[in-house]
Design an enzyme around this catalytic site. Structure first.
Site, PDB file in Angstrom:
ATOM      1  N   ASP A 447       0.860  -1.173   0.000  1.00 43.77           N
ATOM      2  CA  ASP A 447       0.000   0.000   0.000  1.00 43.77           C
ATOM      3  C   ASP A 447       0.905   1.234   0.000  1.00 43.77           C
ATOM      4  O   ASP A 447       1.995   1.206   0.573  1.00 43.77           O
ATOM      5  CB  ASP A 447      -0.878  -0.010   1.256  1.00 43.77           C
ATOM      6  CG  ASP A 447      -1.619   1.295   1.459  1.00 43.77           C
ATOM      7  OD1 ASP A 447      -2.318   1.716   0.535  1.00 43.77           O
ATOM      8  OD2 ASP A 447      -1.454   1.887   2.544  1.00 43.77           O
ATOM      9  N   ASP A 645      -1.726  -0.675   6.153  1.00 39.13           N
ATOM     10  CA  ASP A 645      -1.936  -0.120   7.491  1.00 39.13           C
ATOM     11  C   ASP A 645      -3.337   0.417   7.722  1.00 39.13           C
ATOM     12  O   ASP A 645      -3.676   0.801   8.834  1.00 39.13           O
ATOM     13  CB  ASP A 645      -0.930   1.007   7.754  1.00 39.13           C
ATOM     14  CG  ASP A 645      -1.203   2.236   6.894  1.00 39.13           C
ATOM     15  OD1 ASP A 645      -1.738   2.068   5.769  1.00 39.13           O
ATOM     16  OD2 ASP A 645      -0.892   3.356   7.341  1.00 39.13           O
ATOM     17  N   ASP A 649      -7.265  -1.647   3.749  1.00 40.57           N
ATOM     18  CA  ASP A 649      -6.304  -2.694   3.415  1.00 40.57           C
ATOM     19  C   ASP A 649      -6.697  -4.053   4.002  1.00 40.57           C
ATOM     20  O   ASP A 649      -6.143  -5.083   3.616  1.00 40.57           O
ATOM     21  CB  ASP A 649      -4.899  -2.331   3.931  1.00 40.57           C
ATOM     22  CG  ASP A 649      -4.341  -1.089   3.257  1.00 40.57           C
ATOM     23  OD1 ASP A 649      -4.587  -0.921   2.056  1.00 40.57           O
ATOM     24  OD2 ASP A 649      -3.667  -0.303   3.944  1.00 40.57           O
TER      25      ASP A 649
END
Length: 860
Positions: A447, A645, A649
């Protein structure tokens, strides 16, 4: 999940029998038995009584730990978890084994003096007893004493045999008992010969048929191995024991204006805890008063203390090294970071890695198989004319040289040391499977926001035009402090760091999608996008546009500022890359891993960040629920680890082969992940993979030794090498017992070598992994032709968007509409291209956008 302490297990066969017995209990959905810690984890709604009865029926004993508290019980106190783990890891065997060993050696030494010293080498002995019958009788009594001292082998062994669950103790018990009984029969024959006054025959019987020393040596040598094994197993849990020692027992709490020292179990969320210099912080909380430097090495491995100020968070078991602080407790009991780490490491050690199933399957049939081999050996030697004594010696040797212990310990000891090693480095593996699997990763999906980047916009460039940087920043920050926009916060924070004095602003006006304006220092100051500022100033400088475009190409957002009709300058804001991101990705490449980046940003911004970080593939304009579908596509090319995080996600973390959460991320992401990086450093991703690969290598070494040992030694005990190659060496039962004793010790000592491994040593990467020729691009198409055939596209013209954050707001609003599968938003073009189901009405799209204060001009 309920934890139990299990007693009576001695080898992998015992472990397999207990698991099989408990698995058959109604209501049990999963059971994991650990030979390393002599513990068991049971999931399901079966009652503890039924579980303990099943274990007892199998010939063992179980008792619940922590009153069988459920994992989800948030009322658990910190002391409950610590006491449960202390009870689980308490060494109940080493001291007892040492005492047993000392007593066994004393009696065995006396026995060897008689059997070897007196009988063979002529050592002195009292004349009245210096005859074959007296010596043999004394040997029998000493041998019986040794067998009684080690009676646990015989009790557990024959009990297991009675329950049709033969184990290592069964092999030892049968081997020793057969030797003793055969020698006892020889003693009776010797007495009979002496009674008939045939002393030469009595002497021959004593030399050929009596070997009480073997019956005593077998349990004694096994006890030596068990003592060393017990000590070695204790060393493998040192990391977890060290964590438990860190757990604070008391806290100084401020109540009613007075400081009071109380048990940690009595501290509640919201209490004000006082911490003096040099003291351990007893709770997770927020500093309300004072500043200090905190030594966080116990949790993160970082040796340098970190400065902490009011409103900063601190964690239990870290040490305040300098200042006097007051902390408002936010997490107490089982919720503290330390308690969670202790539980995570313990649970990981108690669960099974997939590779352990191989040993479990073999262990279930190993001991019965060895007993059959021993019987066939006995029969075979009788058939070939080896004689009863030789046949019996070979059969007993087969029994005692076979070692199921090494099979049972090969995986759990390495998992325990590996997970403990990770915990010391701030890398937390939730299960043994996660520790094994992440090392097989082929593709790492990262990410962007908060993982590769810092996750918050920062000022990166100042381009003053008609004033100097300080004046530009003073006007800009004075204006932006009136706004709640994230970009405004970046400017205000930067000015505060530079200690810029701000002006008083009045008559503030917010023009949605364009910018801001206010009267500052007697001038009408405006800030916003290029188009808005162009409507204000008279003379426009084209060269500033070129510089701003260059910044935009780098993924930065240029903010223009003007006073009255004069351009003051441009301030560029961007979410900056973390200092360690490029190095972490470089390490992943050296490990032979492809790296892809997932982001909701537009393509230009994404490519700028991705290029700087060094990723192989970039997926831009990814919707929140689109990350999961991309992970599924990437899995067609290999095993995927997802690192994230945020809340968005979580689905991708769950779907990935290995989900890795940044420790500073949301609780949802941490709960969904298999691995948690406590230090929130991206370099811990390759470190976790490195540790996993080294641990798996250690497991392979252990399993190889366990299989190789049995593969080589059992034929040796049978006498196969003698028959095939003419070897004259004869495997005696006592030598076999000694070999068996040290086989499991070897496995434990090999696992302890993991403590010497550095998880940050990049020089081992090429040895632990190879470059994988994966074509990520083949799986990187973001569209599925079959689904596209049932969708349509609408283009929306939208006013009011001025930056990448506006794009994300609009994009998320559109994706929240049922039936919308994809949205590409551009604030520069002022439009959004939406892929959706034909049933979605234009009014629903318009409402979703305008609810966030943007104006929809047209939908086509």
């Amino acid at each position: 999940m309920t934890k139990y302490s299990v007693s009576g297990m001695s080898c992998a066969a015992c472990q397999a029998h207990v698991e099989k017995a408990v698995s058959s209990v109604d209501g049990v959905s999963q059971v994991n038995v650990s030979l390393l810690t002599n513990s068991m984890q049971v999931e399901g709604d079966a009652s503890p009584a039924s579980v303990m009865k099943a274990v007892a029926d199998a010939g063992y004993k179980a008792s619940p730990l922590g009153q069988g508290a459920a994992e989800s019980d948030k009322s658990l106190k910190a002391g409950d978890i610590v006491r449960e783990e202390e009870e689980l890891l308490r060494d109940r065997t080493t001291d007892r084994m040492v005492k047993r060993l000392i007593a066994s050696v004393i009696f065995l030494a006396a026995l060897m003096y008689l059997s070897m010293g007196v009988s063979m080498w002529g050592f002195p002995f009292p004349d009245p007893l210096d005859n074959p019958i007296s010596l043999a009788t004394m040997e029998m009594l000493l041998s019986a004493a040794v067998m009684y001292i080690n009676r646990d082998f015989f009790i557990n062994g024959f009990k297991g045999l009675a329950h049709f669950s033969a184990n290592m103790d069964t092999l030892v018990a049968i081997g020793s008992a057969v030797s003793f009984c055969y020698s006892l029969a020889g003693l009776f024959a010797e007495i009979d010969a002496a009674w008939k006054m045939d002393m030469s025959k009595a002497m021959a019987i004593s030399m050929r048929y009596i070997y009480f020393e073997t019956a005593a040596m077998i349990p004694t040598f096994i006890t030596i191995g068990k003592t060393l094994e017990s000590y070695s197993k204790g060393r493998t849990t040192d990391a977890l024991k060290d964590l438990i020692k860190l757990s604070p027992k008391t806290a100084t709490v401020e109540r009613n204006g007075k400081e009071e020292q109380i048990s940690i179990d009595r501290v509640h969320s919201g209490d004000i805890v006082v911490v003096r210099p040099g003291e351990s912080i007893p709770v997770d909380g927020i500093i309300t008063e004072g500043t200090t430097a905190v030594d966080e090495s116990a949790l993160t491995g970082e040796s340098v203390p970190v400065d902490r100020f009011p409103d900063d968070t601190v964690k239990a078991a870290t040490i305040s090294t300098s200042g006097y602080i007051k902390v408002r407790a936010t997490r107490v009991g089982a919720d503290t970071t330390l308690s969670q780490i202790i539980k995570m490491v313990s649970d990981a050690s108690a669960t099974k890695a997939p590779i352990a199933r191989i040993a479990d399957q073999i262990a279930g049939v190993f001991v019965p198989g060895v007993m059959i081999i021993a019987l066939l050996t006995f029969i075979g030697w009788l058939v070939v004319g080896g004689g009863f004594s030789a046949a019996l010696t070979r059969a007993v040797s087969v029994l005692v040289i076979s070692c199921p212990c090494a099979l049972g310990l090969a995986t759990p000891v390495a998992i325990m040391v590996g997970s403990g090693k990770g915990a010391r480095a701030g890398i937390l593996f939730k299960t043994a499977a996660s520790l094994e699997q992440v090392g097989h990763t082929d593709i790492v999906a990262l990410d962007k926001t908060g993982t590769i980047t810092n996750g918050r916009p920062l000022v990166t460039d100042l381009l003053p035009v008609s004033v100097d940087e300080e004046v530009l920043l003073a006007y800009a920050a004075s204006l932006e402090k009136m706004s709640s926009h994230p970009l405004a916060g970046a400017v205000s924070e930067y000015a505060a760091d530079k200690e810029i004095s701000l002006y008083q602003a009045s008559d503030f006006v917010n023009i949605p999608g364009k910018g801001l304006s206010a009267v500052i220092n007697g001038r009408r100051v405006a800030g916003g996008n290029r188009d808005y500022i162009r409507t204000i100033i008279k003379a426009y400088m084209s060269d500033i546009d070129n510089k701003a475009d260059q910044l935009a190409d780098q993924g930065k957002t240029p903010l223009y500022f003007a006073a009255d009709e004069e351009l003051l300058g441009v301030i560029a804001v961007s979410d900056t890359i973390k200092a360690e991101s490029a190095e972490a990705i470089s390490q992943l490449h050296r490990q032979g891993i492809k790296v892809v980046m997932l982001t909701g940003d537009n393509e230009r911004s994404a490519r700028s960040i991705g290029s700087a970080a060094g990723v192989d593939e970039i997926y831009s304009d990814v919707m929140p629920d689109g990350k999961a579908s991309i992970i599924n596509k990437l899995k067609r090319s290999g095993r995927v680890a997802m690192v994230g995080d945020g809340i968005n996600d979580a689905p991708a973390l769950t779907i990935a082969d290995s989900g890795i959460a940044i420790g500073a991320g949301t609780d949802v992401a941490i709960d969904a992940a298999d691995i948690v990086l406590e230090k929130s450093l991206l370099t811990d991703v390759p470190a976790a993979i490195r540790l996993s690969r080294q641990t798996v290598r250690n497991i392979h070494e252990n399993l190889f030794w366990a299989f190789f040992y049995n593969l080589i030694c059992i034929p040796l005990a049978i006498g196969l090498y003698q028959a095939l190659f003419g070897w004259s060496f004869e495997m005696r039962p006592e030598i076999g017992a000694l070999a068996m004793a040290f086989s499991s010790v070897t496995v434990c000592l090999n696992a302890l070598r993991l403590n010497l491994f550095s998880v940050y040593n990049t020089r081992v990467d090429r040895a632990l992994g190879r470059r994988r020729n994966l074509s990520v691009t083949e799986s990187s198409d973001n569209n599925d032709n079959e689904s596209e055939a049932n969708e349509m596209t609408r283009t929306m013209t939208i006013e009011g968007m001025m930056c990448g954050h506006c794009e994300m707001t609009v994009k998320n609003a559109l994706l929240a509409v049922d039936g919308v599968s994809e949205a590409e938003v551009s604030h520069e073009k002022g439009e959004a291209v939406v892929r959706l189901d034909p049933s979605v009405s234009p009014d629903a799209l318009k409402k979703a956008v305008e609810d966030h204060d943007y104006k929809v001009v047209k939908i086509s």
